[in-house]
Design a protein around this motif. Structure first.
Motif, PDB file in Angstrom:
ATOM      1  N   TYR A  67       9.514  42.747 -63.929  1.00  0.00           N
ATOM      2  CA  TYR A  67      10.600  41.766 -63.868  1.00  0.00           C
ATOM      3  C   TYR A  67      10.369  40.804 -62.704  1.00  0.00           C
ATOM      4  CZ  TYR A  67      13.240  44.634 -67.170  1.00  0.00           C
ATOM      5  OH  TYR A  67      13.656  45.327 -68.281  1.00  0.00           O
ATOM      6  N   THR A 108      11.757  37.902 -59.902  1.00  0.00           N
ATOM      7  CA  THR A 108      12.921  37.540 -59.105  1.00  0.00           C
ATOM      8  C   THR A 108      13.057  36.020 -59.063  1.00  0.00           C
ATOM      9  OG1 THR A 108      11.697  37.423 -57.020  1.00  0.00           O
ATOM     10  CG2 THR A 108      12.544  39.586 -57.684  1.00  0.00           C
ATOM     11  N   ALA A 119      20.681  48.325 -62.359  1.00  0.00           N
ATOM     12  CA  ALA A 119      21.336  47.027 -62.230  1.00  0.00           C
ATOM     13  C   ALA A 119      21.545  46.650 -60.777  1.00  0.00           C
ATOM     14  CB  ALA A 119      22.678  47.043 -62.975  1.00  0.00           C
ATOM     15  N   LEU A 169      17.957  45.824 -59.237  1.00  0.00           N
ATOM     16  CA  LEU A 169      17.432  44.548 -59.722  1.00  0.00           C
ATOM     17  C   LEU A 169      18.227  43.381 -59.150  1.00  0.00           C
ATOM     18  CD1 LEU A 169      16.764  45.429 -63.481  1.00  0.00           C
ATOM     19  CD2 LEU A 169      15.067  45.215 -61.650  1.00  0.00           C
ATOM     20  N   THR A 170      19.551  43.513 -59.097  1.00  0.00           N
ATOM     21  CA  THR A 170      20.379  42.439 -58.551  1.00  0.00           C
ATOM     22  C   THR A 170      20.091  42.225 -57.075  1.00  0.00           C
ATOM     23  OG1 THR A 170      22.131  42.898 -60.161  1.00  0.00           O
ATOM     24  CG2 THR A 170      22.757  41.664 -58.198  1.00  0.00           C
ATOM     25  N   ARG A 197      20.818  37.672 -63.718  1.00  0.00           N
ATOM     26  CA  ARG A 197      21.772  38.531 -64.412  1.00  0.00           C
ATOM     27  C   ARG A 197      21.405  38.746 -65.881  1.00  0.00           C
ATOM     28  NH1 ARG A 197      26.944  39.661 -62.801  1.00  0.00           N
ATOM     29  NH2 ARG A 197      25.922  39.723 -60.763  1.00  0.00           N
ATOM     30  N   THR A 210      18.485  39.013 -67.205  1.00  0.00           N
ATOM     31  CA  THR A 210      17.430  40.021 -67.266  1.00  0.00           C
ATOM     32  C   THR A 210      17.982  41.399 -66.946  1.00  0.00           C
ATOM     33  OG1 THR A 210      15.759  38.383 -66.653  1.00  0.00           O
ATOM     34  CG2 THR A 210      15.172  40.685 -66.361  1.00  0.00           C
ATOM     35  N   VAL A 211      18.909  41.473 -66.003  1.00  0.00           N
ATOM     36  CA  VAL A 211      19.554  42.750 -65.673  1.00  0.00           C
ATOM     37  C   VAL A 211      20.239  43.317 -66.916  1.00  0.00           C
ATOM     38  CG1 VAL A 211      21.385  43.839 -64.322  1.00  0.00           C
ATOM     39  CG2 VAL A 211      19.840  42.205 -63.230  1.00  0.00           C
ATOM     40  N   ASP A 246      17.641  44.496 -69.538  1.00  0.00           N
ATOM     41  CA  ASP A 246      17.085  45.810 -69.213  1.00  0.00           C
ATOM     42  C   ASP A 246      18.078  46.911 -69.558  1.00  0.00           C
ATOM     43  OD1 ASP A 246      15.062  47.574 -67.679  1.00  0.00           O
ATOM     44  OD2 ASP A 246      16.981  48.030 -66.713  1.00  0.00           O
ATOM     45  N   TYR A 247      19.341  46.691 -69.246  1.00  0.00           N
ATOM     46  CA  TYR A 247      20.376  47.673 -69.547  1.00  0.00           C
ATOM     47  C   TYR A 247      20.462  47.933 -71.055  1.00  0.00           C
ATOM     48  CZ  TYR A 247      25.121  49.492 -70.240  1.00  0.00           C
ATOM     49  OH  TYR A 247      26.207  50.228 -70.644  1.00  0.00           O
TER      50      TYR A 247
END
Length: 297
Positions: free
Chosen positions: A26, A28, A200, A203-204, A210, A212-213, A216-217
């Motif tokens: 992922y 950033t 979450a 990653l945050t 958000r 992408t978060v 992933d979830y």
């Protein structure tokens, strides 16, 4: 689902833990990338095969963080990972935080039990109650008419509003940030709720956007689709439930659940940075450690 999620949130290929996957890849907002092989999220490890254990051994795990209540561990079984110690649970309460247990084998992973357990939103107790007597009306009274979904929403709200829960989640983030502490594998039972909120948060904090978060979830639904279908079907064919679909809100990762947790963060703190400091009790040292361990240079 974004192209980035399909390409980067890769499965570990474990037969006994279908939702085990790598957070690596992922990106950033500042253009850095999460390293592969250092932060692994998963469902329970109690059904790993010999082949699975070889894959995990090759991963060189330093820590395994089990987020299940101790009753969940007793009921389902301890993690099966080569070199991982087994905790003595006699007399331990279901939400008790146990001391880390180092491996007896050189280079083996340390076991960290960090139980995150909400008595008022225990989906496993609710499921046991629903399945206890195979009474269709009782099952609908417990899970039907949106009750299962509301229970899950309440759980995600509790993740943020409960000081005790925030402390446990912060403990996992500290382990991910600890010097010489990765690779880390963290997991609960299904690898979607407690594990999903840890992922979450991490990653945050690292600056992943958000969308992408959330992607992933929600990837849990793809990874666990076959298992969920099998469980729901078997509950019907075995006569355990007249309406096994009542369990779907418990088994699925729904966007509204994660939205609820983030909404509670925004309601209680004026920024995620403020929540990091005052809600989770974490500082810049932990954030720097997280960046150092999980991000490429």
């Amino acid at each position: 689902m974004t192209q980035q999620t399909t390409e980067t949130a890769r499965s570990l290929g474990l037969k006994g833990a279908a939702n085990a996957r790598d957070l690596g890849g992922y990106r950033t907002r500042d253009g850095r990338t999460l390293r592969y092989g250092v932060a692994l999220r998963a469902d329970a490890m109690n059904r790993t095969t010999e082949a699975d254990q070889e894959i995990l051994a090759a991963a060189g795990l330093r820590r395994v963080v089990d987020l299940r209540s101790l009753d969940e561990v007793r009921e389902s079984g301890a993690d099966r990972i080569l070199g991982l110690p087994v905790a003595e649970l006699d007399g331990a309460g279901e939400s008790m935080l146990l001391d880390p247990i180092p491996s007896a084998e050189p280079g083996g992973p340390t076991l960290h039990h960090v139980p995150i357990f909400a008595a008022d939103f225990d989906i496993y107790i609710a499921m046991r109650q629903a399945l206890a007597d195979r009474d269709a009306e009782r099952q609908r009274a417990i899970l039907g008419d949106g009750r299962a979904e509301q229970m899950m929403i309440g759980l995600y709200r509790w993740f943020v509003t409960s000081p005790g829960a925030r402390e446990r989640f912060a403990t996992v983030l500290r382990l991910l940030a600890a010097p010489d502490g990765v690779p880390v594998l963290f997991h609960c039972s299904a690898g979607k709720d407690r594990t999903g909120w840890v992922a979450a948060l991490a990653l945050t904090a690292l600056g992943v956007d958000r969308d992408t978060v959330f992607a992933d979830y929600l990837l849990t639904n793809e990874r666990s689709a076959a298992l969920i279908e099998h469980i729901v079907e078997s509950f019907g064919t075995r006569g355990l439930m007249k309406e096994p679909s009542l369990l779907l809100p418990v088994f699925l990762a729904e966007r509204v659940y994660l939205e609820t947790a983030f909404a509670e963060v925004e309601a209680g703190w004026d920024s995620f940075e403020h929540f990091w400091r005052d809600g989770l009790g974490l500082d810049d040292e932990v954030l720097d450690g997280l960046r150092r361990n999980l991000l490429t240079d």
